[in-house]
Design a protein around this motif. Structure first.
Motif, PDB file in Angstrom:
ATOM      1  N   PRO A 169       0.806  -1.240   0.000  1.00  0.00           N
ATOM      2  CA  PRO A 169       0.000   0.000   0.000  1.00  0.00           C
ATOM      3  C   PRO A 169       0.828   1.273   0.000  1.00  0.00           C
ATOM      4  O   PRO A 169       0.469   2.250  -0.675  1.00  0.00           O
ATOM      5  N   GLU A 170       1.940   1.282   0.736  1.00  0.00           N
ATOM      6  CA  GLU A 170       2.795   2.465   0.735  1.00  0.00           C
ATOM      7  C   GLU A 170       3.369   2.703  -0.648  1.00  0.00           C
ATOM      8  O   GLU A 170       3.450   3.844  -1.132  1.00  0.00           O
ATOM      9  N   GLY A 171       3.751   1.609  -1.316  1.00  0.00           N
ATOM     10  CA  GLY A 171       4.304   1.727  -2.659  1.00  0.00           C
ATOM     11  C   GLY A 171       3.276   2.205  -3.666  1.00  0.00           C
ATOM     12  O   GLY A 171       3.586   2.992  -4.561  1.00  0.00           O
ATOM     13  N   VAL A 172       2.042   1.732  -3.530  1.00  0.00           N
ATOM     14  CA  VAL A 172       0.972   2.171  -4.425  1.00  0.00           C
ATOM     15  C   VAL A 172       0.740   3.675  -4.277  1.00  0.00           C
ATOM     16  O   VAL A 172       0.607   4.402  -5.267  1.00  0.00           O
ATOM     17  N   LEU A 173       0.696   4.148  -3.041  1.00  0.00           N
ATOM     18  CA  LEU A 173       0.503   5.579  -2.798  1.00  0.00           C
ATOM     19  C   LEU A 173       1.660   6.383  -3.354  1.00  0.00           C
ATOM     20  O   LEU A 173       1.468   7.451  -3.946  1.00  0.00           O
ATOM     21  N   TRP A 174       2.880   5.873  -3.201  1.00  0.00           N
ATOM     22  CA  TRP A 174       4.059   6.557  -3.740  1.00  0.00           C
ATOM     23  C   TRP A 174       3.981   6.667  -5.259  1.00  0.00           C
ATOM     24  O   TRP A 174       4.238   7.735  -5.837  1.00  0.00           O
ATOM     25  N   VAL A 175       3.619   5.572  -5.927  1.00  0.00           N
ATOM     26  CA  VAL A 175       3.519   5.588  -7.392  1.00  0.00           C
ATOM     27  C   VAL A 175       2.438   6.562  -7.846  1.00  0.00           C
ATOM     28  O   VAL A 175       2.621   7.331  -8.797  1.00  0.00           O
ATOM     29  N   LEU A 210       3.791   9.975  -7.521  1.00  0.00           N
ATOM     30  CA  LEU A 210       4.831  10.186  -8.525  1.00  0.00           C
ATOM     31  C   LEU A 210       4.228  10.512  -9.886  1.00  0.00           C
ATOM     32  O   LEU A 210       4.636  11.474 -10.549  1.00  0.00           O
ATOM     33  N   PHE A 211       3.249   9.721 -10.312  1.00  0.00           N
ATOM     34  CA  PHE A 211       2.648   9.939 -11.629  1.00  0.00           C
ATOM     35  C   PHE A 211       1.984  11.311 -11.715  1.00  0.00           C
ATOM     36  O   PHE A 211       2.093  12.006 -12.727  1.00  0.00           O
ATOM     37  N   ARG A 212       1.299  11.689 -10.631  1.00  0.00           N
ATOM     38  CA  ARG A 212       0.661  13.002 -10.631  1.00  0.00           C
ATOM     39  C   ARG A 212       1.695  14.118 -10.712  1.00  0.00           C
ATOM     40  O   ARG A 212       1.488  15.133 -11.388  1.00  0.00           O
ATOM     41  N   ARG A 213       2.808  13.941 -10.010  1.00  0.00           N
ATOM     42  CA  ARG A 213       3.853  14.969 -10.049  1.00  0.00           C
ATOM     43  C   ARG A 213       4.468  15.071 -11.447  1.00  0.00           C
ATOM     44  O   ARG A 213       4.690  16.174 -11.959  1.00  0.00           O
ATOM     45  N   LEU A 214       4.725  13.930 -12.057  1.00  0.00           N
ATOM     46  CA  LEU A 214       5.307  13.929 -13.397  1.00  0.00           C
ATOM     47  C   LEU A 214       4.384  14.639 -14.393  1.00  0.00           C
ATOM     48  O   LEU A 214       4.835  15.407 -15.244  1.00  0.00           O
TER      49      LEU A 214
END
Length: 325
Positions: A172-178, A181-185
């Motif tokens: 779950p932490e990794g999913v939130l990070w991704v 990340l995608f939104r920032r990109l």
């Protein structure tokens, strides 16, 4: 490495025009025409066998189209020098040499794309693998390999990024990070295309959707517009008079089902009309809430005719495998 503010992302689009890829007589991608633009996350959806992975490989020049064209920033990807500076992609997290460590894998990519050595350390730190950089990839978990694949995609700081099922194996932490990340990109002005079978995650992550079935375009529109295509929109009604309200609404042409002692689910009438009818009949309502259709419901409805392999429910119930369609 210069970021998008320095290099610019104007024109950094993925353009597909009548893109077709056949294997023998069967088309994996069939006359696909669409554009993926910068500034938002575009979800790339379709049933298994729809041609998503083939399309991503065509974009990155790993396969050649049978006919039609696909360009990245106006050029065929194979014609771009130092490709990782123009587009990065995660297509298969397992497609790495297990005997190498993470640092050496990225360093080899950096050398062949004329990317400074310091960038390797930067992306390893960004994806959370700095402490595992010298470990052999064969000892990485699936989630760690996904992170390494994302690091490779980011290595050239490209304006165009493609990800195929990037959430596999992530906690779950990794999913939130991704997701972040995608939104920032995208907010940086990059073109971000994400293929995933996780409908709920696409609802949280994507701004637009491109949906294909049997290699053909089904939809290309904002997520909200696509979800609104579903016929599953309903109204939740909570009342101390469920029987009377049910009869009243049914008489007005609605379909009404009972969810619990005081809650009804109504389709066929908008919330405003339900409230009006109850007011006129002097029936008390505690709640009248419109429940919009889910992305998953819309996806299932619109791609039903494009599913390559589907198990028939009656066969599944009897323990027999369903016939392919």
């Amino acid at each position: 490495m210069p970021g998008p503010a320095a290099t610019g992302t104007v024109g950094s689009v993925i353009e597909m025009t009548d893109l077709t890829k056949r294997y023998g007589a069967k088309p994996a991608v069939d006359g696909l025409t669409c554009t993926v633009r910068p500034g938002h996350v575009t979800g790339f959806l379709g049933p298994n066998g729809a041609g998503k992975s083939t399309t991503l490989r065509l974009i990155l020049g790993l396969n050649a189209p049978t006919s039609g064209t696909v360009t990245v920033s106006g050029k065929v990807f194979r014609d771009l020098d130092r490709g990782l500076r123009h587009a990065g992609g995660l297509l298969d997290a397992g497609d790495v040499h297990p005997g190498r460590n993470g640092w050496d894998h990225l360093q080899a990519l950096a050398r062949t794309n004329d990317i400074p050595r310091r960038r390797v350390a930067q992306v390893l730190d960004e994806v959370g693998l700095a402490g595992a950089a010298k470990r052999r990839i064969g000892g990485y978990s699936l989630g760690m390999r996904q992170r390494l694949g994302i690091a490779a995609a980011l290595l050239g700081d490209p304006p165009v990024l493609l990800f195929d099922e990037p959430l596999n194996g992530l906690d779950p932490e990794g999913v939130l990070w991704v997701r972040t990340l995608f939104r920032r990109l995208a907010a940086e002005g990059r073109t971000v295309l994400v293929s995933s079978h996780l409908m709920t995650e696409m609802e949280h992550t994507a701004d637009r959707l491109i949906v294909i079935g049997r290699g053909r375009l089904i939809a290309d529109e904002p997520v909200a517009d696509f979800a609104a295509r579903s016929t599953g929109t309903s109204v939740q009604v909570r009342t101390p008079h469920p029987a009377a309200v049910r009869d009243l609404l049914a008489a007005a042409g609605a379909e009404v089902t009972t969810e619990d002692a005081e809650t009804l689910r109504v389709t066929g009438l908008p919330a405003s009309r339900i409230s009006e009818l109850a007011f006129e009949a002097r029936l008390l309502l505690h709640e009248v809430t419109t429940r919009t259709a889910s992305l998953e419901a819309a996806f299932m409805e619109l791609t039903a005719a494009s599913v390559e392999y589907a198990a028939k429910a009656e066969h599944a119930a009897s323990g027999k495998s369903g016939a392919a369609r």
